[in-house]
Design a protein around this motif. Structure first.
Motif, PDB file in Angstrom:
ATOM      1  N   CYS C  10       0.832  -1.208   0.000  1.00  9.87           N
ATOM      2  CA  CYS C  10       0.000   0.000   0.000  1.00  9.87           C
ATOM      3  C   CYS C  10       0.859   1.246   0.000  1.00  9.87           C
ATOM      4  N   LEU C  11       1.969   1.199   0.736  1.00  6.14           N
ATOM      5  CA  LEU C  11       2.808   2.384   0.874  1.00  6.14           C
ATOM      6  C   LEU C  11       3.411   2.817  -0.450  1.00  6.14           C
ATOM      7  N   VAL C  12       3.613   1.870  -1.351  1.00 12.89           N
ATOM      8  CA  VAL C  12       4.148   2.260  -2.663  1.00 12.89           C
ATOM      9  C   VAL C  12       3.014   2.550  -3.646  1.00 12.89           C
ATOM     10  N   VAL C  13       2.023   1.666  -3.630  1.00 14.64           N
ATOM     11  CA  VAL C  13       0.996   1.744  -4.670  1.00 14.64           C
ATOM     12  C   VAL C  13       0.078   2.953  -4.461  1.00 14.64           C
ATOM     13  N   ALA C  14      -0.302   3.199  -3.206  1.00 15.06           N
ATOM     14  CA  ALA C  14      -1.289   4.259  -2.971  1.00 15.06           C
ATOM     15  C   ALA C  14      -0.788   5.637  -3.404  1.00 15.06           C
ATOM     16  N   PRO C  15       0.431   6.049  -2.993  1.00  6.85           N
ATOM     17  CA  PRO C  15       0.870   7.376  -3.463  1.00  6.85           C
ATOM     18  C   PRO C  15       0.987   7.446  -4.984  1.00  6.85           C
ATOM     19  N   LEU C  16       1.449   6.366  -5.603  1.00  8.14           N
ATOM     20  CA  LEU C  16       1.560   6.373  -7.061  1.00  8.14           C
ATOM     21  C   LEU C  16       0.191   6.546  -7.690  1.00  8.14           C
ATOM     22  N   PHE C  17      -0.772   5.773  -7.171  1.00  9.79           N
ATOM     23  CA  PHE C  17      -2.110   5.828  -7.744  1.00  9.79           C
ATOM     24  C   PHE C  17      -2.702   7.223  -7.588  1.00  9.79           C
ATOM     25  N   ALA C  43      -1.578   3.306   6.574  1.00  7.46           N
ATOM     26  CA  ALA C  43      -0.810   2.129   6.165  1.00  7.46           C
ATOM     27  C   ALA C  43       0.424   1.958   7.037  1.00  7.46           C
ATOM     28  N   VAL C  44       1.077   3.072   7.369  1.00 10.59           N
ATOM     29  CA  VAL C  44       2.259   2.960   8.228  1.00 10.59           C
ATOM     30  C   VAL C  44       1.861   2.452   9.601  1.00 10.59           C
ATOM     31  N   LEU C  45       0.713   2.927  10.084  1.00  8.78           N
ATOM     32  CA  LEU C  45       0.228   2.439  11.375  1.00  8.78           C
ATOM     33  C   LEU C  45       0.020   0.926  11.314  1.00  8.78           C
ATOM     34  N   GLY C  46      -0.672   0.492  10.258  1.00  8.41           N
ATOM     35  CA  GLY C  46      -0.896  -0.938  10.092  1.00  8.41           C
ATOM     36  C   GLY C  46       0.407  -1.697  10.006  1.00  8.41           C
ATOM     37  N   LEU C  47       1.337  -1.139   9.255  1.00 12.35           N
ATOM     38  CA  LEU C  47       2.631  -1.799   9.094  1.00 12.35           C
ATOM     39  C   LEU C  47       3.334  -1.923  10.433  1.00 12.35           C
ATOM     40  N   THR C  48       3.318  -0.831  11.209  1.00 14.82           N
ATOM     41  CA  THR C  48       4.021  -0.855  12.487  1.00 14.82           C
ATOM     42  C   THR C  48       3.418  -1.905  13.418  1.00 14.82           C
ATOM     43  N   VAL C  79      10.968   0.464   8.976  1.00 14.87           N
ATOM     44  CA  VAL C  79       9.665   0.891   9.497  1.00 14.87           C
ATOM     45  C   VAL C  79       9.764   2.270  10.124  1.00 14.87           C
ATOM     46  N   LEU C  80      10.860   2.505  10.838  1.00 15.66           N
ATOM     47  CA  LEU C  80      11.010   3.816  11.466  1.00 15.66           C
ATOM     48  C   LEU C  80      11.116   4.922  10.427  1.00 15.66           C
ATOM     49  N   MET C  81      11.881   4.661   9.357  1.00 11.58           N
ATOM     50  CA  MET C  81      12.014   5.685   8.324  1.00 11.58           C
ATOM     51  C   MET C  81      10.661   5.941   7.654  1.00 11.58           C
ATOM     52  N   LEU C  82       9.923   4.847   7.408  1.00 16.16           N
ATOM     53  CA  LEU C  82       8.610   5.007   6.787  1.00 16.16           C
ATOM     54  C   LEU C  82       7.689   5.812   7.703  1.00 16.16           C
ATOM     55  N   ALA C  83       7.784   5.529   9.003  1.00 17.35           N
ATOM     56  CA  ALA C  83       6.923   6.240   9.943  1.00 17.35           C
ATOM     57  C   ALA C  83       7.293   7.709   9.971  1.00 17.35           C
TER      58      ALA C  83
END
Lengths: 348, 110, 501, 100
Positions: C10-17, C43-48, C79-83
């Protein structure tokens, strides 16, 4: 026979840096660009010699042809600009700071320059030495060969590009999309690109060639599954057709609505992305095509991408977002490009 | 003599010439040309490495990488060229790296 | 069913979309953009959460296993960088929403600001996707492509303001980033030629010292240093960051430079840690010291607020490089934790600073530091945000910067290399100097202040304050991010790579 | 190899001098118009011979058809581009060279 090819290789390998040197050393920018294009063609020949026909096609179409066209049109735009300046006699009024001749840069700090040159030479020699030293590594050639049967295509490069490393290609299509977006955000295009009338020969040529080029593009995409060719090569040919149409100032091209152009730019990236997501929805990983239909999916992605690549590259050549229809233009307000002119004019 | 090594060296030479040109040229268009030469050099090293792995089979992965690289490089070149034209239009300056006193003081956009 | 891999996709696809959609339907760009920002945060919350449950994992894109395919590798650092990107990005997005509506509302040159908004959202979302992809990917060449997306989007965003200075800065930025990516690409090519593999984790098991490895590594590092703007290579950064639009400055300074530093951290702290000689780390540390001193000195000399903040970025990046030799020195996780904390807190604080500066700019109509006295009367919240972020940059106690520096100080003293610690303290003092220069104007002096009439929307002011507060509180909240980092720690250190294969 | 193959080789060899002379003309002739003349004329004949030779050696009608298509396209492209270059030169008021 081998020896003859060896000599040919040697000459080619020597000609490339020589041309590179000449083009950067030539004081005339136009000549430099012509040399750049010929360098691109020699590169394409080199790719053929190195058994990389896919790369050769892409290099000839994109690396030499389209990049060269981009350079030449940029040069013409700059020249036109300086001519206009001369005509308006701005040149005499320019600030002193703008008039520092390039020589001042050249002569600055010869010691530091020499030192940097030495450093560069040492590093390059070190690189050359280590390249000569290295034993042949593994490479992924055998791995690709093993899995080729499951990729849905017969061409190895296409299999890597669209299947094994399809994610790279997805992002790469995004880079192209991004470039068009960047160019559109910067300025707006001024049609026609040429000042003078295109003339009957160019018009006829375009009328003759454009349909043929579109056909060739389709062929390249189709053949990409088994041999050299694919979305990028096909897209590049489409783009060349687009550039010709732009140059000939064909009415149809000018009248394409902006919304349609937007869709054209977005079609490939969007479809690629949706395919990737559909793969996840179908229970696989991202971009994991169903094994039986992988070939068809790849062809679908490639066709859509080729259209978008063609539109994108032609848009890059046009060099700006399409002009808005006059009805929406509010009086007294200008886009950045026009602002810029006002800015330049206001300074003196 | 291994002819592949020739292409390696050729690529290296292109790279060095391009780097030199990128740093030394004053005209932005020439800088961009030089950057393109550099990338061509890198591509040459990549492709000649693809055949140099010793097997009879050619490694298609670098080929795919170079294809990607060509497209990326045309994208950046296009943006750079438009920027050059715009900079020229707004500042009348051919020299890119020239320091200008007003730059420190001039208005910025918030 | 929503496992970590799902959220990562989701983190890659959603911003692209949403980037594509907001381009195609330009009229809805300012709806799609913030929507994507919230979705990304979700998505980051879910990922974490799922990462905390399941621990580090690998995800084969296209179902192709190594060595052929490209893998996502999700570990604590990633994960930290993504957050960090998600939180800062969300704040910046909210800020941008107010920023553009304010500027479009202020009648002059309306269509131009509309154009800026039209292109800001897709460019920013593409940049975001590039950053997310970079943090997730484990493949060196794939990272090259994400670096290109990030760089090209950053350049376009810089030029978006349309001012000549911004365009010139963008052109320089583009040329530097071209050179950087070229160097990086050659490095990748040489490593591939050596080992025939592109995956970082797999590479770290294969590496052995050799001339080609040194060359490749030097090229990779040089390219990334150019993009990170480490001290002698920082020349392009201040004009680019200072001349961009305010939300763009916040993005560039807070997030974009972190991406290439993150890669350096991966390469030097993890993948090649076994083969690199200590002297190389010392060299980078020394350059970091140079950055701290030079950046702070330049910041002290600046007359314009945004230039000051930009030079402060140069200085703050120096700290991160000082941490590299300490990572090498330290057998335990302290130095790594410290550098991650520094990255996180700098991202929040610097973005908050640029956002506050943007509000001040819009209200005052200029950003000459000398003439800003008394602005707290009209913009109390933004002034507070600026000062709070500055205090956190200085490394005042509860802030994340404080904890990070404290940990590093401990490591340097315990390892007997006190000079790094001394440099950290000096840097903090210098930072205090330049923050004080501004803070004294903003808060202390009282003067009649003539401002523009337009009201700064609360969302602009409060997003900056929240980020600044977060940077300040990071020291207190540090426990949970460090736990996350520790959860991925077996991946962070080379020994744990076996588990994954 | 058969007669056709040898004949093809002869044709290709015949084509080479035309290319060479075209290239020499491009490099040595005094002005743009004469250079264009040398290049397009000589090269077209040279290409004709090469295509003829390769067609004689080809192993099927498909290949021959493709070769002919290539030849045709190059002819169109070179004559059109020659015309465009010359026109642009005339526009720029470049005087044709005359013997001094």
């Amino acid at each position: 026979m081998m020896d003859a090819m060896g000599i040919f290789d040697m000459v080619l390998a020597l000609a490339l840096p020589w041309l590179g040197w000449r083009l950067l050393a030539s004081p005339d920018l136009f000549r430099a660009m012509v040399l750049f294009i010929s360098l691109g063609l020699l590169m394409a020949l080199t790719w053929v010699r190195l058994q990389a026909p896919d790369v050769a096609l892409a290099e000839a179409a994109i690396g030499a042809g389209l990049t060269g066209a981009l350079f030449l049109s940029a040069l013409r735009r700059l020249e036109r600009l300086s001519e206009a300046e001369r005509r308006l006699a701005f040149a005499g009024k320019r600030e002193e700071e703008d008039e520092i001749p390039p020589e001042r840069h050249r002569r600055a700090k010869p010691v530091a320059y020499g030192l940097a040159l030495l450093l560069l030479a040492v590093f390059v020699l070190l690189l050359a030495w280590s390249l000569a030293q290295t034993p042949a590594g593994g490479g992924l050639g055998p791995a690709v060969g093993e899995q080729l049967g499951q990729s849905g295509v017969r061409s190895e490069v296409t299999a890597v590009l669209l299947n094994f490393r399809g994610y790279d290609t997805l992002l790469e299509v995004m880079v192209l999309f991004l470039a068009a977006l960047g160019v559109w955000s910067l300025t707006r295009v001024r049609l026609p690109l040429q000042d003078e009338e295109p003339g009957p020969v160019l018009a006829t040529l375009v009328r003759l060639l454009a349909p043929l080029m579109i056909m060739v593009a389709g062929y390249l995409v189709w053949i990409g599954g088994s041999r050299a060719g694919g979305a990028f090569q096909g897209g590049a040919v489409l783009a060349a057709a687009g550039v010709l149409l732009l140059l000939a100032n064909v009415t149809v091209v000018r009248q394409i609505p902006a919304a349609l152009l937007r869709w054209g730019l977005a079609l490939g990236p969007l479809l690629f992305l949706l395919t990737a997501v559909v793969c996840v929805a179908a229970g696989g990983n991202l971009l994991e095509y169903p094994p039986q239909r992988a070939g068809a999916w790849i062809l679908l992605i490639e066709s859509a991408s080729a259209v978008s690549i063609g539109v994108t590259l032609a848009a890059l050549y046009a060099g700006g977002r399409p002009p808005e229809p006059p009805a929406q233009d509010r009086g007294g307000e200008q886009g950045p490009g026009r602002d810029a002119d006002a800015d330049a004019g206001g300074r003196q | 003599m291994n002819t592949l090594l020739f292409y390696d060296f050729s690529g290296l030479a292109l790279l060095a010439i391009g780097l030199h040109g990128l740093i030394r040229s004053s005209h932005p268009l020439r800088k961009i040309l030089a950057a393109n030469l550099m990338t061509s050099g890198v591509f040459l090293i990549m492709i000649s490495g693809a055949r140099g792995t010793g097997q009879t089979m050619i490694d298609p992965v670098p080929h795919a990488m170079v294809l990607t690289g060509i497209v990326v490089s045309v994208s950046t070149t296009a943006v750079a060229l438009v920027l050059v034209c715009l900079v020229q239009e707004t500042t009348n300056r051919a020299l890119l790296w020239q320091k200008r006193k007003r730059e420190k003081w001039g208005r910025t956009d918030g | 069913m929503a496992d970590a891999a799902f959220w990562a996709i989701c983190l890659v696809v959603a911003p692209l979309f949403f980037a594509i959609s907001s381009f195609v339907r330009g009229g809805l760009a300012h709806v799609f953009g913030p929507l994507a920002a919230w979705l990304n945060a979700l998505a980051v919350l879910g990922l974490t959460v799922s990462f905390a449950r399941s621990g580090p994992l690998r995800y084969a894109i296209g179902g192709w296993q190594l060595p052929l395919g490209i893998n996502f590798r999700i570990d604590g650092l990633c994960v930290l960088m993504l957050a960090m990107t998600a939180v800062t990005g969300l704040a910046v997005s909210m800020y941008a929403l107010g920023y553009f509506s304010l500027r479009i509302g202020s009648a002059r040159q309306m269509s131009r600001h509309e154009q800026q908004r039209l292109f800001f959202w897709p460019l920013w979302l593409l940049l975001w996707a590039g950053l997310n992809g970079l943090y997730l990917s484990s493949d060196l060449f794939n990272i090259y492509v994400t670096l290109e997306i990030t760089g090209l989007a950053a350049v376009s965003l810089t030029a978006l303001s349309g001012k000549p200075a911004a365009r010139l800065a963008a052109l320089r930025y583009l040329l530097v980033s071209l050179l950087g990516s070229c160097s990086y690409l050659l490095g990748v090519a040489l490593l591939y030629r050596c080992y025939g593999i592109l995956d970082m984790a797999a590479l770290s098991r294969l590496v052995s010292p050799g001339p080609l490895l040194w060359c490749g590594l030097a090229l990779l590092t040089a390219g990334l240093l150019l993009k990170t703007a480490l001290f002698p290579l920082h020349f392009w950064l201040p004009p680019a960051h200072a001349n961009a639009l305010a939300p763009v400055s916040a993005i560039l300074s807070g997030l974009v430079v972190k991406a290439s530093f993150y890669l350096l951290l991966r390469l030097w702290g993890e993948v090649f840690a076994q083969v690199l000689p200590p002297a190389a780390y010392v060299l980078l540390g020394a350059l970091g010291c140079g950055a701290v001193l030079w950046g702070a000195a330049q910041a002290l000399l600046q007359k314009r607020l945004k230039m000051l903040i930009a030079y402060s970025t140069v200085a703050q990046l120096g700290y991160l490089f000082i941490a590299l030799p300490l990572i090498r020195l330290d057998p335990g996780p302290a130095a790594r934790q410290a550098v991650v904390l520094l990255i996180l807190s700098h991202a929040c604080a610097k973005s908050a600073m640029f956002m506050a500066a943007g509000s001040i700019f819009l209200k005052a109509g200029h950003d000459r530091i000398a003439d800003l006295a008394g602005i707290k009367e009209v913009l109390p919240v933004s002034s507070f945000a600026f000062v709070l972020a500055g205090v956190s940059l200085m490394g005042f106690p509860p802030s994340g910067g404080f904890v990070g520096k404290w940990l590093l100080l401990g490591v340097s003293l315990a390892g007997g290399q006190w000079w790094w610690g001394m440099m950290l303290v000096t840097g903090s003092l210098l930072a205090a100097g330049y923050v004080y220069r501004v803070a004294s104007r903003l808060l202390v002096f009282k003067a009649p202040f003539f401002s523009r009439r337009q009201a700064i929307p609360p969302v602009m002011e409060w997003s900056a304050v929240l980020l600044a507060v977060l940077a300040m509180l990071l020291g207190l909240l540090a426990g949970s991010p460090l736990e996350l980092l520790a959860a991925g720690n077996q991946v962070f250190s080379p020994a744990g790579l076996e588990v994954l294969r | 190899m058969g007669l056709l193959h040898n004949l093809g080789t002869v044709c290709i060899l015949l084509g080479i001098p035309f290319f060479i002379s075209g290239t020499i003309g491009l490099l040595r002739f005094p002005d743009i118009y004469t250079r264009l003349h040398a290049l397009t004329k000589a090269d077209n004949v040279g290409l004709g011979f090469v295509v003829l030779g390769l067609s004689l050696q080809a192993d099927g009608w498909h290949t021959v058809a493709r070769l002919l298509l290539i030849w045709l396209l190059v002819l169109i492209a070179s004559s059109a581009s020659c015309h465009l270059v010359a026109r642009a030169a005339l526009r720029k008021k470049i005087e044709p060279w005359s013997r001094p």
